[in-house]
Design a protein around this motif. Structure first.
Motif, PDB file in Angstrom:
ATOM      1  N   GLY A 157      -6.841  30.928  -7.628  1.00 16.74           N
ATOM      2  CA  GLY A 157      -8.282  31.058  -7.527  1.00 16.74           C
ATOM      3  C   GLY A 157      -8.767  32.423  -7.961  1.00 16.74           C
ATOM      4  N   LEU A 214      -9.866  23.643  -4.825  1.00 18.48           N
ATOM      5  CA  LEU A 214     -10.424  24.164  -6.090  1.00 18.48           C
ATOM      6  C   LEU A 214     -10.660  23.001  -7.054  1.00 18.48           C
ATOM      7  N   GLN A 262      -8.296  32.700 -11.911  1.00 17.01           N
ATOM      8  CA  GLN A 262      -8.574  31.497 -12.674  1.00 17.01           C
ATOM      9  C   GLN A 262      -9.132  31.815 -14.064  1.00 17.01           C
TER      10      GLN A 262
END
Length: 1740
Positions: free
Chosen positions: A1424, A1470, A1427
């Protein structure tokens, strides 16, 4: 330089003199004896050795064919000019040309042809001839001086020679003396036109010098041998005729400059007659009442003749001692007879001031000259004076002060003072002492003067102290009778009724109390009385009172009167404490008052400088033992220059800001300089020098700064301009100034730098001399030149060791040493100073300082002077930017010849030869012109084509070859130090690559044999080495061999050198030297603890041996080191030596030596790894060293520790080891982890400190070659630093631990992971410490191999330490965009921040794979956070195809592959990122397929967009490449293409494996009708076009079909063996690689089919898709898959590999070892059946 000599070689008298003095190479007693035997006849002949011209000699010379005609002609002219034998004239000429001629050999012919130059040459030869005559006499004088001195090393040889000379010596020399004073002066008619008035005067000076020397020899001779009465009469007649030197035949030529020589002749005439009367024996006979035994007792006729002769003598002062001696002799031998003669002679002697004359004579003889002669003269006068005082009444001898003066001069002779104290107190000079005691302290000065002279050693000093401490009479004057005394009836005796204080001083001060009842003897004196009181007291108390009285009356008119009383006291104290320090404490009442005395006397109107100087001289003696106390007390007096402000810098010091000159400065300016007397200045200079030598602390040294500044600013630049009353004082002051500066510059640098923030004396002197006018004064002294020195020495009346000439030489020597040290100590960073400019500036016609320095080679009086001059030249040649050759100008060749003459001389002092060779060694590198002059290489006449060189006649290589000749070693002219200097010079030639010289030397017969002979000898054990230069010789020889092997093509080595190397092996010298080096190292360690070892020579040998072994790793065959057992033994010895030096804590020198051996060990381990069998033994030794180093806190051990780490890593990589193979595995691992822990903490502190202070230098990644820099300044993040290497070593050790159990145990003992991760976090955040970050991640990767290790790493907090800080690694630009991937031109393996990011991605992948759900949340956090980078990375292949970019994509896809196993959790946390990743993976699949499908397009992109694919260093540099080069370039481009294709294939396989997790499972979608299709997105569009490179074209089914086709094509190429791409660069080299690649292709194809079928069924079951589209898809798929199936069937029949597991993609090692078997139809049938079933299904 001269032509062949006439007959055998004749040694010059000057050379013989040098040999006798021990200044030559001949120093053994048998050599000295042989020289004396060879030249005994010459010494006996004296000046008659030089014969007058004769017709016979002239004929012999003309018939001699060995002498060239021009020299014969010049020899004949010299013969006439000097009235010298023709053959001897040629000998003198040849000796002059060899020793003193200042031109080249080629210039002699030119000189002889030019009349003016020829005449000048004759005059110089005349001077040389005159010197030769004097040196002949000096040799005899030297023999007589020391032939009975037991302390002289050659006494026995001298004594034997004197025995041979004894009988005829005086006869010959007396005859020569008579001839000298009777010889008529030469004229131009008899001696030629050159005999001008000036030359006649020069001849006469020579005549007087020779007379004085002959008389000195005769006097010394008769001091040891008895003179007969007839000889005495004969000498008396000769001296009377000559007027004791005053009635010379050529007295019309005498001028003022010759008065000293004439007086000297008179002195020795007088002394010879007095010595001949043998007064000592006469005195002894008289005391024993046996005077008839004296030789003159029975020589009545001689005595009568002497009476007549002496009665007719005139009133010349030289007659007085002779008259007195003879009167004493006649008085003793004949009491009644000739009494009138005795009275007349005695009264005449007294009238002629005999004692004043003797004082003057002894002072003149003692002021300069032969000390033995002066001492003998004092002994002679001592006997005369003692007997005179014994025989005659003191009152009849004149003024008593004159007797005391001569007595004081007499006692300057050694041992006479001891002799005096052992004699009767009522005889001889003791009478004088007794008489003066009776007048003490009324008349104090004579007694103290006499007692000062009677102090010669500690014993006599104690006797003088005791004598004065126990006085029994006190004499004082009275004008009237005091009323407190009672008088005797006749008034001759008084008695005190009351005690009395003798000095009017206050209570509490020193005083003398005369007790009540003391009797006194009354003596009338003028208008009053002198009373001699009888009571005991100490004279030292009297002296204290006298000084105290002076302090009280210092401001009155009586000060000068009191000073006259006090000065003898201070002089006596000075003499006592300088002789015996133990008495100092008893004299404290006097010495403690000197400070106040100096202070008060300096402030009076007309200061008594002599008293002040005496006080300062006394304090100087005190300062030798207690400098701090003297300095502290002197500071309160204000006498010395001082500073009123804090001295902070050099500029302030040079301006003398806040500095006062003190009382001394005022004395100098107002009293001494106007008067021309400088006693205080000389005392001041001695005092400051002594204080500097006292090594005071930093505070006191700062206090001395004003004194030194005063000397440098006020004395040194101007002292030579002052007015002087006395000759020689200026030279003495200059010498004292230079001694002070010399002392400062030689202070211990450690003592000087105690307080680094203050200005040191050394720094001040260095800067001042380099940059102010003080330096010019130094230059002026050095520029005096050899001619001026020769002139001053020639002007001296004697050739003794004292005098103005010797003072001048000493001053120049000090100037040389000072200049050398100033240049050495001056900071190299400073600009060129005025001193250096003045030293190196070019003048015209050789008129510059460099030329003057070089010409000191002609100086012959003191061998130290040319040696120091050459040393300074060497220093200048090293540091100054100038050409010595250019500075020498036209004199260059002549100076070279002089240098080589001294080198070639068999008798020259060894130290001069050594320094000449050292100078030439330096010149090889820094003075190309000069070294070419000395090499003197000439082109061979018959050389055709290329130039061929030969040695010139004046080549220094001729001499060097003689020095290294093995047959000459051990002879007196080639001692080990010269051999070492010669080899060092050859080493400089090899090191500087002087090819022409090396070529000539190689061609010399036996060159290599002579050079290397020292390596084949047996050296003494290290503990028994007395001459350590032999070690340096061996070291230089080894280095020369190494340089020769390294630079010369192997096949071109000289046959002789090849043979030598073969012999080195055959005679087992490798084993010998290896063992010797080991013993040397052991000896160093043993002696180091005693502080007795000097490491320079040892260090050189070990360094040379290291060079040999390093070279041996590359030149095994040439050096005959092919024997593995031998190499193993050498390696083992190096390891043992390293252990010896590093196992025990030792000095810095030992540790540096150990570091050097550790470097060698590391190199040998890397190069000879193939011969190492027992790795564990080496590891055990290295582990012991590592343990020792880990316990050492010495800061210079960092580099050594790093080398040991590298050695252990190298050893571990030699052979695959198990934990059980290393006995100390646990301990080693613990040590390494402790090191990591400590180093990580230090690196953390360094980095944080650099951030807070902004120290950019610390943050730079630079490697330092320094091994002894402080740890706070040495950056820990270095690729070869301890911290980084410890991490690499830990990685190697943990790789051996397959189960990972040791990690758990170590982390419990040493918490290294938290420290390492904290430092890693900081490093990533600030983007520093790249090497540390990379090494740390490598270690974490290895630790994460096992589940237990991964759990420990994760538990230590790896994600918080890496996740967010990793953003700093790639977030560089200010506009928010990240760095373009793969833009770096570094090698893929080179440390880089993108590489750190890739390693982090691999670490996350490994941790997730090992821990799965236990690490899932951390993995999702990581993906995350990063990313954007991940998505950019997946999209980057379309833009950049560099290997770095592809490597990052590979690692990223690998991580996504592991994370795709947890799609549910990913979708929950996510969801958008998951969708983006799926899309990007599909596009990545399309891009890879396109590039693999179109290799030409890929190659085009590589050439156009990524020009760095081929390393630039490999590309050819020629402007016009050849055909071969073009082919090579094409091959390199092809290899680069294959590497990229291999990377693309790996990425493609991992991408499809990841996509497989994002598409429905086949089993479920085919069998499970209730599957929720909404969970799975449509990844590929319904299109069957070929894949495109454009991002606008979405991935489709055509992409997947194209992928299958690409894989099939690759398999086809493998089967056809067409050199397809592989995981390595280049073609496939083994069937294993081919099978591994096939497995990867098969895996890719399986996943591709899986995704294709899954996505197709997903389309077919999706109700939102139109039936028409479904039908079209079925048709297209059916057609395409049918084609693919037919291809697969063909490959199946050939055999295809099994499908590898997904894990194989993660480990290259696993892929390479994948088992590949011969495939059968059954093995592949399920896949074919599945595809076929699917085709059939969709065809319905």
């Amino acid at each position: 330089m001269a032509s062949a000599a006439v007959g055998p070689y004749v040694r010059s008298s000057r050379e013989l003199w040098t040999i006798l003095l021990g200044r030559s190479a001949l120093r053994e007693t048998d050599q000295i004896g042989a020289e004396l035997d060879r030249h005994c006849e010459r010494l006996l002949a004296g000046l008659s050795y030089y014969k007058p011209p004769s017709a016979c000699s002239g004929e012999k010379l003309k018939a001699d064919k060995e002498v060239v005609a021009p020299l014969k002609e010049l020899g004949l002219r010299i013969s006439k000019f000097l009235n010298l034998d023709e053959q001897q004239s040629v000998q003198i000429l040849q000796s002059y040309l060899q020793e003193d001629y200042r031109g080249t050999q080629g210039s002699i012919k030119t000189v002889l042809q030019d009349e003016r130059q020829s005449q000048a040459l004759q005059l110089k030869i005349a001077e040389y001839y005159y010197e030769e005559r004097l040196y002949t006499l000096r040799c005899v004088l030297y023999l007589l001086t020391y032939f009975q001195d037991e302390r002289h090393p050659y006494r026995i040889e001298y004594s034997k020679c004197v025995d041979k000379l004894e009988k005829e010596l005086v006869v010959n020399y007396r005859k020569q003396f008579e001839e000298l004073f009777k010889t008529e002066a030469p004229t131009w008619e008899t001696h030629g036109n050159l005999m001008t008035e000036r030359q006649v005067s020069r001849w006469f000076v020579q005549c007087l010098k020779e007379q004085a020397l002959i008389l000195e020899i005769i006097f010394l001779y008769y001091a040891y041998f008895e003179m007969g009465p007839e000889d005495l009469l004969a000498f008396a007649q000769i001296f009377k005729e000559q007027g004791f030197g005053t009635r010379q035949t050529n007295r019309h030529l005498v001028d003022e400059s010759m008065d000293g020589l004439v007086d000297r002749i008179g002195y020795f005439s007088t002394l010879t007659l007095v010595e001949g009367m043998d007064i000592d024996f006469l005195c002894k006979c008289a005391l024993e009442e046996r005077v008839e035994q004296h030789q003159f007792a029975n020589a009545r006729e001689v005595c009568q003749e002497m009476d007549k002769l002496l009665l007719t003598l005139g009133d010349i002062p030289h007659h007085a001692p002779v008259l007195l001696s003879w009167a004493l002799l006649r008085h003793t031998l004949n009491v009644d007879e000739s009494s009138h003669v005795i009275r007349r002679l005695g009264s005449t002697a007294i009238q002629q001031n005999v004692f004043q004359y003797m004082t003057r004579m002894l002072k003149a003889l003692g002021s300069g000259g032969n000390n033995c002669t002066a001492s003998t003269a004092r002994m002679c006068i001592y006997g005369l004076l003692s007997f005179v005082l014994t025989s005659f009444e003191e009152e009849t001898l004149g003024d008593q002060q004159h007797l005391i003066d001569v007595a004081c001069e007499v006692f300057a002779a050694p041992n006479l003072a001891e002799l005096f104290w052992d004699t009767e107190p009522t005889a001889g000079i003791a009478i004088l002492l007794d008489n003066n005691c009776g007048m003490f302290p009324q008349s104090m000065a004579p007694l103290l003067q006499l007692l000062s002279a009677l102090i010669s050693d500690k014993c006599t000093a104690k006797k003088v102290y005791s004598f004065l401490d126990k006085m029994t009479c006190f004499t004082e004057p009275h004008k009237h009778k005091p009323h407190d005394v009672l008088s005797h009836e006749d008034g001759t005796r008084w008695r005190r009724q009351m005690p009395k204080l003798l000095y009017p001083l206050g209570s509490g001060q020193a005083n003398i109390r005369m007790p009540q009842g003391t009797y006194g003897l009354v003596m009338p004196a003028g208008q009053g009385y002198l009373v001699r009181w009888d009571f005991s007291y100490s004279s030292w108390t009297v002296f204290t009172c006298e000084i105290e009285m002076l302090l009280h009356v210092v401001s009155t008119a009586d000060v000068l009167l009191h000073c006259r009383k006090v000065k003898p006291i201070i002089d006596l104290v000075h003499k006592i404490i300088s002789t015996d320090w133990s008495i100092t404490d008893y004299l404290l009442p006097i010495t403690s008052r000197l400070y106040m005395l100096i202070q008060r006397l300096s402030s009076v109107l007309n200061p008594p400088t002599d008293v002040i100087a005496s006080c300062v001289n006394t304090l100087t003696v005190l300062a030798t033992r207690m400098p701090a106390k003297v300095w502290a007390d002197l500071q309160h007096t204000g006498f010395l220059p001082y500073s009123v402000t804090q001295v902070t810098g050099i500029a302030q010091s040079l301006r003398a800001e806040g500095m006062q000159a003190g009382s001394y400065g005022n004395l100098l300016l107002s009293i001494e300089r106007p008067q021309g007397e400088y006693s205080v200045t000389m005392a001041f200079l001695r005092l400051v020098t002594t204080l500097v030598k006292g090594q005071l602390g930093s505070t006191q040294s700062r206090g001395l700064l004003p004194c030194v500044v005063f000397v440098l600013k006020e004395l040194l630049p101007t002292y030579h301009k002052w007015r002087y009353n006395t000759y020689g004082v200026r030279e003495e002051i200059g010498c004292l100034i230079f001694e002070l500066i010399y002392t400062i510059l030689h202070l211990n640098s450690a003592e000087e730098s105690q307080c680094s923030n203050t200005l040191s004396l050394q720094t001040l002197c260095t800067h001042c001399l380099a940059n102010t006018e003080a330096g010019q004064a130094i230059i002026n002294i050095m520029a005096v030149g050899v001619d001026t020195i020769d002139a001053v020495m020639a002007a001296q009346p004697s050739s003794g060791s004292e005098g103005s000439g010797q003072t001048l030489i000493q001053t120049i020597k000090l100037a040389f040493s000072i200049t050398n040290n100033v240049i050495k100590l001056k900071p190299s960073s400073e600009m060129v100073s005025p001193l250096e400019q003045a030293l190196t500036q070019h003048g015209t016609h050789g008129n510059n300082l460099i030329a003057v320095l070089a010409k000191y080679i002609y100086h012959r009086h003191d061998p130290e002077l040319p040696r120091l001059a050459i040393q300074l030249l060497k220093r200048l040649a090293m540091v100054a930017p100038m050409s010595v050759y250019a500075c020498l100008g036209s004199d260059a060749a002549a100076i070279r010849d002089a240098f080589l003459n001294r080198l070639q001389s068999k008798t020259e002092d060894m130290r001069i030869k050594v320094v000449i060779l050292e100078f030439l060694t330096v010149a090889v590198e820094t003075q190309p012109g000069l070294i070419e002059l000395f090499l003197n290489l000439e082109v061979k006449d018959d050389a055709v084509g290329s130039k061929e060189f030969i040695l010139g006649e004046w080549s220094c290589l001729q001499v060097v070859l003689e020095f290294i000749d093995s047959k000459q070693q051990g002879k007196y002219w080639c001692p080990p130090r010269i051999h070492r200097a010669a080899i060092a010079f050859l080493h400089a030639l090899w090191q500087d690559r002087r090819d022409s010289a090396m070529t000539v030397l190689r061609a010399k017969e036996r060159f290599w044999e002579n050079l290397t002979s020292v390596l084949f000898g047996e050296l003494p054990a290290p503990s028994n080495i007395t001459e350590k230069s032999i070690l340096e010789t061996c070291a230089f020889t080894l280095k020369i061999i190494c340089l020769e092997i390294y630079y010369v093509v192997r096949g071109s080595l000289d046959q002789s050198l090849k043979h030598t190397l073969k012999m080195f092996f055959d005679k087992k010298r490798y084993e010998y030297w290896s063992e010797y080096i080991k013993s040397l190292v052991t000896h160093v360690m043993e002696t180091e603890t005693e502080g007795a070892a000097t490491f320079l020579e040892f260090h050189m040998v070990i360094s040379a041996w290291r060079m040999v072994l390093v070279l041996a790793t590359s030149y095994v065959e040439v050096m005959h080191l092919g024997d593995c057992s031998l190499r193993l033994q050498l390696l083992q010895d190096v390891l043992e030596g390293t252990k010896v030096l590093l196992l025990v804590p030792s000095s810095a020198s030992c540790l540096r030596m150990g570091s050097m051996l550790a470097t060698l060990l590391l190199i040998l381990l890397k190069q000879w790894k193939s011969i190492i069998v027992q790795v564990s033994k080496i590891l055990d030794s290295l582990d012991q060293i590592l343990e020792s180093l880990s316990q050492s806190n010495q800061y210079f051990m960092e580099k050594t520790k790093a080398k040991i780490f590298s050695a252990i890593i190298t050893t571990l990589q030699i052979k695959q080891l198990q934990v059980s193979d290393i006995s100390q595995y646990s301990q080693m691992l613990l040590t390494v982890c402790e090191t990591i822990h400590n180093e990580a903490i230090v690196l953390f502190d360094q980095t944080r400190h650099a951030l807070t202070t902004g120290d950019a230098a610390l943050c730079d990644d630079k490697d330092s070659m320094e091994t002894d820099c402080a740890p706070r300044l040495q950056h820990k993040d270095q690729k070869d630093g301890v911290c980084v290497l410890a991490l690499h070593l830990a990685k190697e050790l943990y790789e051996m631990d397959e189960c990972g159990d040791h990690l758990f145990l170590v982390t419990r003992k040493v918490p290294f992971l938290p420290a390492m991760l904290s430092t890693l976090e900081l490093s990533l955040r600030v983007k520093q410490n790249l090497h540390f970050a990379e090494a740390s991640l490598h270690l974490l990767l290895v630790l994460s191999r096992t589940q237990q290790g991964a759990a420990i790493v994760a538990g230590a907090g790896v994600l918080p330490s890496i996740c967010l800080p990793l953003l700093s690694v790639y977030q560089l630009s200010t506009n928010g965009t990240t760095q373009t991937l793969g833009s770096s031109r570094k090698s893929l393996d080179a440390p880089s921040w993108p590489g750190v990011y890739r390693l982090t991605m691999s670490l996350m992948e490994r941790l997730l794979k090992s821990l799965r759900y236990n690490f899932l949340s951390e993995a999702l956090d990581f993906v995350g956070v990063h990313q954007e980078r991940i998505l950019q990375c997946l999209d980057a292949v379309r833009k950049v195809q560099s290997l770095a970019c592809l490597d990052e994509v590979d690692h990223t896809v690998g991580f996504i592959l592991q994370l795709s196993n947890f799609i549910g959790e990913w979708r929950f946390h996510l969801p958008q990122l998951l969708r983006d990743v799926q899309v990007n993976l599909c596009y990545l699949c399309q891009t890879c397929t396109f590039l693999l499908h179109n290799p030409k397009v890929l190659q085009h992109y590589l050439q156009v967009k990524n020009g760095d694919t081929i390393p630039p260093a490999i590309l050819p540099r020629q402007s016009k490449p050849t055909k071969q080069q073009n082919t090579e370039k094409e091959e390199m481009e092809q290899r680069a293409l294959l590497k990229v294709q291999s990377s693309l294939l790996r990425i493609l396989s991992k991408t499809l494996a990841a996509i497989r997790h994002f598409t429905p499972d086949l089993s479920q979608i085919l069998l499970d009708q209730s599957l929720d299709l909404a969970e799975y997105d449509m990844l590929f569009v319904l299109s069957f076009t070929t894949p495109a490179f454009d991002s606008d074209v979405a991935p489709s089914f055509g992409t997947l079909l194209a992928t299958v086709n690409v894989v099939l094509n690759m398999q086809g190429e493998i089967d056809k063996k067409k050199e397809p791409m592989s995981l390595n660069v280049g073609p496939l080299t083994s069937s294993e690689e081919a099978k591994s690649l096939k497995s990867l292709l098969m895996f890719t194809m399986e996943n591709c089919f899986y995704v294709l079928i899954s996505q197709a069924v997903r389309y077919l079951k999706d109700p939102s898709v139109h039936s028409r589209d479904k039908q079209r898809m079925k048709q297209e798929l059916s057609s395409e898959l049918s084609t693919v199936l037919s291809s697969i069937s063909r490959y199946s029949r050939r055999g295809t590999p099994c499908s590898p597991a997904a894990a194989l993609l993660l480990s290259p090692q696993s892929k390479s070892t994948c088992s590949v078997s011969k495939s059968s139809p059954e093995n592949q049938e399920p896949l074919i059946q599945l595809v076929q079933a699917f085709v059939r299904q969709i065809q319905r």
